[in-house]
Design a protein around this motif. Sequence first.
Motif, mmCIF file in Angstrom:
data_model
loop_
_atom_site.group_PDB
_atom_site.id
_atom_site.type_symbol
_atom_site.label_atom_id
_atom_site.label_comp_id
_atom_site.label_asym_id
_atom_site.label_seq_id
_atom_site.Cartn_x
_atom_site.Cartn_y
_atom_site.Cartn_z
ATOM 1 N N SER A 42 0.825 -1.200 0.000
ATOM 2 C CA SER A 42 0.000 0.000 0.000
ATOM 3 C C SER A 42 0.866 1.260 0.000
ATOM 4 O O SER A 42 0.596 2.214 -0.746
ATOM 5 C CB SER A 42 -0.934 -0.008 1.211
ATOM 6 O OG SER A 42 -1.707 1.159 1.257
ATOM 7 N N GLN A 45 2.388 1.700 -3.478
ATOM 8 C CA GLN A 45 1.377 2.159 -4.433
ATOM 9 C C GLN A 45 1.015 3.626 -4.228
ATOM 10 O O GLN A 45 0.783 4.353 -5.180
ATOM 11 C CB GLN A 45 0.104 1.307 -4.327
ATOM 12 C CG GLN A 45 0.220 -0.032 -4.970
ATOM 13 C CD GLN A 45 0.380 0.051 -6.489
ATOM 14 O OE1 GLN A 45 0.233 1.091 -7.125
ATOM 15 N NE2 GLN A 45 0.710 -1.073 -7.070
ATOM 16 N N ASN A 46 0.955 4.058 -2.987
ATOM 17 C CA ASN A 46 0.518 5.422 -2.675
ATOM 18 C C ASN A 46 1.652 6.435 -2.606
ATOM 19 O O ASN A 46 1.402 7.604 -2.335
ATOM 20 C CB ASN A 46 -0.272 5.425 -1.360
ATOM 21 C CG ASN A 46 -1.548 4.635 -1.488
ATOM 22 O OD1 ASN A 46 -2.226 4.703 -2.504
ATOM 23 N ND2 ASN A 46 -1.875 3.856 -0.467
ATOM 24 N N LYS A 48 4.263 9.198 -3.384
ATOM 25 C CA LYS A 48 4.257 10.371 -4.262
ATOM 26 C C LYS A 48 5.647 10.629 -4.848
ATOM 27 O O LYS A 48 5.860 11.609 -5.531
ATOM 28 C CB LYS A 48 3.795 11.613 -3.488
ATOM 29 C CG LYS A 48 2.441 11.472 -2.860
ATOM 30 C CD LYS A 48 1.357 11.416 -3.901
ATOM 31 C CE LYS A 48 0.003 11.421 -3.206
ATOM 32 N NZ LYS A 48 -0.972 10.595 -3.829
#
Length: 120
Positions: A42, A45-46, A48
């Motif tokens: 997670s 994927q998240n 930045k």
Amino acid sequence: MGKAGVYIHIPFCKSRCSYCDFATDVYRDSGAVERYVNSLCSEIQNSKFKIQNYSADTIYLGGGTPSLLMPQQLEQILETVTSKFNIEPNAEITMEMNPATVTPESLVAYRSLGINRASF
């Protein structure tokens, strides 16, 4: 395009070594490992982090003892990494392994996942 390496920390060990200064914990139950893998994926994927101008020529699974994970968990991590990062086709994918935690079958599974270098 710049080059980069990806390091993934797996913080679980069979036992705590007296000389170790790394952020690790003793593998106690599969639930904690599963939660870690899901959280790790997670976070990847998240992220930045701007990676458009880089390609990774190495992925290193360290720790801890990544070979304590099930091949399916390693596959989940590697799929997440390759979906987020531009991984070069001939990237070196290294995994730290404890000889006491591998079998001929697990080595075949690791190889099928693209792991092409072992660090014992």
